[in-house]
Scaffold this active site. Structure first.
Site, PDB file in Angstrom:
ATOM      1  N   ASP A 434       0.856  -1.187   0.000  1.00  0.00           N
ATOM      2  CA  ASP A 434       0.000   0.000   0.000  1.00  0.00           C
ATOM      3  C   ASP A 434       0.897   1.243   0.000  1.00  0.00           C
ATOM      4  OD1 ASP A 434      -1.753   2.075   0.509  1.00  0.00           O
ATOM      5  OD2 ASP A 434      -2.935   0.965   1.986  1.00  0.00           O
ATOM      6  N   HIS A 435       0.844   2.006  -1.090  1.00  0.00           N
ATOM      7  CA  HIS A 435       1.748   3.146  -1.241  1.00  0.00           C
ATOM      8  C   HIS A 435       1.406   4.287  -0.276  1.00  0.00           C
ATOM      9  CE1 HIS A 435       5.028   5.070  -3.135  1.00  0.00           C
ATOM     10  NE2 HIS A 435       4.857   4.593  -4.351  1.00  0.00           N
ATOM     11  N   ARG A 436       0.262   4.231   0.364  1.00  0.00           N
ATOM     12  CA  ARG A 436      -0.064   5.256   1.347  1.00  0.00           C
ATOM     13  C   ARG A 436       0.827   5.137   2.581  1.00  0.00           C
ATOM     14  NH1 ARG A 436      -6.359   4.110   2.084  1.00  0.00           N
ATOM     15  NH2 ARG A 436      -5.444   2.004   2.199  1.00  0.00           N
TER      16      ARG A 436
END
Length: 462
Positions: A434-436
């Protein structure tokens, strides 16, 4: 006093459960704590125990029924004891009727309007028959002593109509054909498109059937779709497990902006180490250490060095929770769907303890005996499709995890070592993150640490 048996709420997200089977029949004696029935919900099968001892007086929901949580599904009490909501004949309104009356504030006696002398029918069956104008005396009951249930009335309503396929009915309606005079050639006399077209062929005003065009009043002619052109289509209802998988995977896929990192790992040393210790572990635990167990151990130790890969994001996306422990999920595929049991406190386990824990939780999963808390609180997930010969795949994150690791098959590949070409056992590992929470650099660092741990497996035992 009679005691209710309710559909349990096993987890905050559970809204309904499907009854798989009852282990007791009406009239059977039940002991408190004895398994009464089995349900499936939120990707787990659960056995529901009786809360009280006594006689199973009435079952209100049968196998296959999907019932909302905390709704009454049965009653336990003393033989002959009156059940709340029962009529003078001992009938009890099904759960769906009880819930509907609670919402509409309609007294039970208003549902019981039509009375047929000598007939035994549930309140739900009587209410439905009254609503649809069906004569209950013509309905054959399948219940005890010929008692008529709502399903019997539904079957009667369906079977009393002319059996005709939707397409055939549409053609007949457009052309004004009386289907009652048509002899169907389909299963159990069902009228098919060909039967209606045969009648049209004998009607002067009908167009040739080979054109397969039907005139619609006020519209241009349209081509009728082919019926059963390719074969049989089986309609399968979504099970509670499948619904949950669909919901969660959609939420994960559309809410988390992900990136993927692939690495190839030389499995030579790990396979050699496993071969050396496998017999000793079997002798001590009675369980066989698999390649997945060794990879799991490598993942656990690598996660402790990269907490952002072992993290989760708050629902408002304002905080990140970095877990300095590992609750490892291992995805387990079954015919009915996918479950992800959790090995809790995996970071504190030795290889032997991890082998025992993984086998126990996997066995429970395959047997459908997982409890909701055995699928909760995971921090990272491993999905292994290597045993099916899959060389590479991109798994979807099991939220609220930040990442998931896809494990593929070990394949013999030519590689260059010390300037020479040699064949080595190579496995592809895929990280979906998850790039968040995780940047590409952090994901790459984690995979580098994991690769080094697997290719130097002795470090895992230190």
């Amino acid at each position: 006093m009679a005691v209710e048996v309710i559909m349990p709420k096993a987890g905050s997200e559970m809204e309904e459960g499907e009854i798989v089977q009852w282990f007791k029949n009406e009239g059977d004696h039940v002991e408190a704590g004895e398994v009464l029935l089995e349900i499936v919900t939120d990707k787990v099968n659960m056995e529901v125990e009786a809360d009280a001892s006594g006689t199973l007086l009435k079952i209100l929901a049968q196998a296959g029924d999907v019932v909302p949580v905390v709704q009454t599904i049965a009653w336990i009490g003393e033989p002959g004891e009156a059940i709340p909501g029962a009529t003078s004949t001992g009938e009890v309104a099904p759960a769906e009727t009880v819930v509907e009356k609670k919402v509409d504030h309609t007294p039970v006696k208003e549902v019981e309007v039509i009375d047929y002398s000598g007939l035994r029918a549930t309140p739900a069956a009587r209410a439905y028959a009254r609503e649809k104008g069906i004569d209950l005396s013509k309905v054959k009951g399948t219940g005890a002593k010929g008692r008529i249930h709502k399903d019997d009335v539904l079957d009667y309503k369906l079977n009393s109509k002319v059996k005709i396929s939707p397409l055939a009915a549409r053609i007949a309606q457009i052309e004004g054909i009386n289907t009652e005079s048509i002899a169907g050639t389909g299963p159990n006399g069902k009228i098919m498109k060909a039967d209606v077209l045969a009648v049209l062929n004998g009607t002067p005003k009908a167009e040739p059937a080979k054109k397969e065009e039907i005139a619609q009043p006020g519209k241009k002619s349209v081509k009728a779709p082919n019926e059963n052109q390719w074969g049989i289509v089986e309609t399968v209802p979504m099970s509670p497990m499948r619904k949950v998988i669909s919901k969660r995977m959609s939420e994960s896929y559309f809410s988390a902006p992900t990136f993927v990192v692939n690495v190839e790992v030389d499995m030579t040393e790990l396979l050699a180490l496993r071969k050396k210790v496998v017999d000793a572990i079997i002798e001590e635990t009675g369980k066989k250490a698999t390649v997945t167990d060794f990879i799991s151990l490598a993942v656990i130790k690598s996660l402790m060095k990269h907490p952002y890969v072992n993290a989760s994001l708050s629902s408002d996306e304002k905080e990140m929770y970095l877990h300095h422990y590992v609750n490892l999920s291992i995805a387990v595929g079954m015919d009915s769907g996918l479950v992800v049991p959790v090995i809790k406190g995996a970071d504190k386990m030795s290889l032997k303890e991890l082998v025992i824990a993984s086998k126990e939780i996997t066995t429970k999963a395959l047997a459908g005996k997982l409890k909701p808390d055995e699928m909760a609180d995971s921090t990272f997930t491993i999905s292994n499709l290597g045993m099916y010969g899959v060389k590479s795949f991109v798994p979807i994150i099991n939220q609220p995890n930040t990442a998931i690791l896809g494990v593929s098959a070990t394949v013999q590949k030519p590689v260059v070592l010390n300037g020479e070409v040699t064949v080595r056992p190579i496995m592809t590992l895929t990280l979906t993150a998850d790039h968040r929470v995780v940047d590409g650099l952090e994901g790459a660092k984690f995979m580098k640490t994991l690769k080094e741990a697997i290719e130097n497996p002795l470090s895992l035992l230190i």
